[in-house]
Scaffold this motif. Structure first.
Motif, PDB file in Angstrom:
ATOM      1  N   LYS A  52       2.823  12.442   8.947  1.00 55.09           N
ATOM      2  CA  LYS A  52       2.122  12.017  10.163  1.00 55.09           C
ATOM      3  C   LYS A  52       3.067  11.827  11.348  1.00 55.09           C
ATOM      4  O   LYS A  52       2.679  12.013  12.494  1.00 55.09           O
ATOM      5  CB  LYS A  52       1.370  10.712   9.865  1.00 55.09           C
ATOM      6  CG  LYS A  52       0.562  10.178  11.023  1.00 55.09           C
ATOM      7  CD  LYS A  52      -0.386   9.065  10.622  1.00 55.09           C
ATOM      8  CE  LYS A  52       0.336   7.833  10.167  1.00 55.09           C
ATOM      9  NZ  LYS A  52      -0.563   6.680   9.951  1.00 55.09           N
ATOM     10  N   TYR A  53       4.301  11.466  11.095  1.00 58.99           N
ATOM     11  CA  TYR A  53       5.237  11.111  12.160  1.00 58.99           C
ATOM     12  C   TYR A  53       6.066  12.322  12.578  1.00 58.99           C
ATOM     13  O   TYR A  53       7.246  12.439  12.263  1.00 58.99           O
ATOM     14  CB  TYR A  53       6.127   9.950  11.724  1.00 58.99           C
ATOM     15  CG  TYR A  53       5.304   8.766  11.306  1.00 58.99           C
ATOM     16  CD1 TYR A  53       4.601   8.029  12.233  1.00 58.99           C
ATOM     17  CD2 TYR A  53       5.209   8.404   9.959  1.00 58.99           C
ATOM     18  CE1 TYR A  53       3.824   6.935  11.849  1.00 58.99           C
ATOM     19  CE2 TYR A  53       4.446   7.325   9.566  1.00 58.99           C
ATOM     20  CZ  TYR A  53       3.746   6.597  10.516  1.00 58.99           C
ATOM     21  OH  TYR A  53       2.981   5.544  10.139  1.00 58.99           O
ATOM     22  N   GLU A  97       0.830  -1.187   0.000  1.00 64.31           N
ATOM     23  CA  GLU A  97       0.000   0.000   0.000  1.00 64.31           C
ATOM     24  C   GLU A  97       0.875   1.250   0.000  1.00 64.31           C
ATOM     25  O   GLU A  97       1.949   1.266   0.580  1.00 64.31           O
ATOM     26  CB  GLU A  97      -0.906   0.005   1.224  1.00 64.31           C
ATOM     27  CG  GLU A  97      -1.943  -1.088   1.174  1.00 64.31           C
ATOM     28  CD  GLU A  97      -2.876  -1.012   2.368  1.00 64.31           C
ATOM     29  OE1 GLU A  97      -3.091   0.090   2.891  1.00 64.31           O
ATOM     30  OE2 GLU A  97      -3.375  -2.067   2.747  1.00 64.31           O
ATOM     31  N   LYS A  98       0.354   2.266  -0.643  1.00 70.72           N
ATOM     32  CA  LYS A  98       1.053   3.545  -0.672  1.00 70.72           C
ATOM     33  C   LYS A  98       1.044   4.146   0.733  1.00 70.72           C
ATOM     34  O   LYS A  98       0.012   4.212   1.377  1.00 70.72           O
ATOM     35  CB  LYS A  98       0.345   4.472  -1.658  1.00 70.72           C
ATOM     36  CG  LYS A  98       0.936   5.848  -1.759  1.00 70.72           C
ATOM     37  CD  LYS A  98       0.220   6.615  -2.830  1.00 70.72           C
ATOM     38  CE  LYS A  98      -0.045   8.014  -2.362  1.00 70.72           C
ATOM     39  NZ  LYS A  98      -0.772   8.799  -3.321  1.00 70.72           N
ATOM     40  N   ASN A  99       2.219   4.527   1.214  1.00 72.14           N
ATOM     41  CA  ASN A  99       2.308   5.156   2.515  1.00 72.14           C
ATOM     42  C   ASN A  99       3.191   6.391   2.403  1.00 72.14           C
ATOM     43  O   ASN A  99       4.404   6.344   2.631  1.00 72.14           O
ATOM     44  CB  ASN A  99       2.849   4.192   3.565  1.00 72.14           C
ATOM     45  CG  ASN A  99       2.637   4.727   4.967  1.00 72.14           C
ATOM     46  OD1 ASN A  99       2.629   5.930   5.188  1.00 72.14           O
ATOM     47  ND2 ASN A  99       2.460   3.827   5.908  1.00 72.14           N
ATOM     48  N   THR A 100       2.555   7.483   2.071  1.00 75.56           N
ATOM     49  CA  THR A 100       3.261   8.738   1.870  1.00 75.56           C
ATOM     50  C   THR A 100       3.970   9.193   3.144  1.00 75.56           C
ATOM     51  O   THR A 100       5.078   9.735   3.088  1.00 75.56           O
ATOM     52  CB  THR A 100       2.284   9.818   1.389  1.00 75.56           C
ATOM     53  OG1 THR A 100       1.634   9.345   0.214  1.00 75.56           O
ATOM     54  CG2 THR A 100       2.983  11.121   1.079  1.00 75.56           C
ATOM     55  N   ASP A 101       3.359   8.961   4.291  1.00 78.59           N
ATOM     56  CA  ASP A 101       3.955   9.423   5.546  1.00 78.59           C
ATOM     57  C   ASP A 101       5.284   8.743   5.844  1.00 78.59           C
ATOM     58  O   ASP A 101       6.205   9.377   6.357  1.00 78.59           O
ATOM     59  CB  ASP A 101       2.972   9.211   6.703  1.00 78.59           C
ATOM     60  CG  ASP A 101       1.765  10.127   6.583  1.00 78.59           C
ATOM     61  OD1 ASP A 101       1.967  11.336   6.352  1.00 78.59           O
ATOM     62  OD2 ASP A 101       0.628   9.636   6.703  1.00 78.59           O
ATOM     63  N   ILE A 102       5.397   7.463   5.536  1.00 76.57           N
ATOM     64  CA  ILE A 102       6.682   6.771   5.706  1.00 76.57           C
ATOM     65  C   ILE A 102       7.711   7.354   4.735  1.00 76.57           C
ATOM     66  O   ILE A 102       8.872   7.577   5.101  1.00 76.57           O
ATOM     67  CB  ILE A 102       6.539   5.247   5.477  1.00 76.57           C
ATOM     68  CG1 ILE A 102       5.662   4.618   6.553  1.00 76.57           C
ATOM     69  CG2 ILE A 102       7.905   4.561   5.423  1.00 76.57           C
ATOM     70  CD1 ILE A 102       6.300   4.531   7.913  1.00 76.57           C
TER      71      ILE A 102
END
Length: 132
Positions: free
Chosen positions: A126-127, A5-10
């Motif tokens: 997010k992080y 899955e696409k995880n832009t925040d990572i």
């Protein structure tokens, strides 16, 4: 089969740690030298030597804030402005030049500059500790 899955925040976290983490190592080397080279370049450019100490903020303090995710947009502007000053004062004659290996002579400075600009536009993701 599951797809990743696409995880832009990572991705943004990796970008922050990569750009800022590498810049801290660069800044630490300048810190150990007492900023003598930077101060001499400021003097040669007709600027006061004490401006060279701004590299401490742009190469150590701001990158730490970026990694932590605290005021990362402001910190990224500080990094970008530090790199712009470095390019215009120290590397101006290399902007259109190639290095001995055929690469762009200011690729490292450009990496920090454009990496910081990317962080400015994406934000911290997010992080982060705080994005306000």
């Amino acid at each position: 089969m599951k797809t990743i899955e696409k995880n832009t925040d990572i991705g943004i976290l990796i970008l922050r740690v990569l750009v800022a983490g590498l810049l801290i190592f660069h800044g630490f080397g300048n810190l150990l030298s007492g900023y003598e080279f930077i101060k001499s370049m400021m003097a040669q450019s007709g600027l006061p030597e004490f401006i060279g100490y701004g590299a401490f903020i742009g190469e150590i303090v701001a990158p730490l804030l970026i990694i932590l995710g605290y005021k990362e947009r402001l910190a990224s502007l500080l990094v970008a402005s530090t790199m712009l000053v470095a390019i215009l004062t120290t590397h101006a004659n290399e902007i259109l030049a190639l290095n001995q290996f055929g690469g762009w002579a200011i690729e490292l400075q450009a990496f920090y500059l454009f990496g910081a600009i990317a962080i400015f536009f994406t934000g911290g993701g997010k992080y982060v500790i705080s994005d306000k």
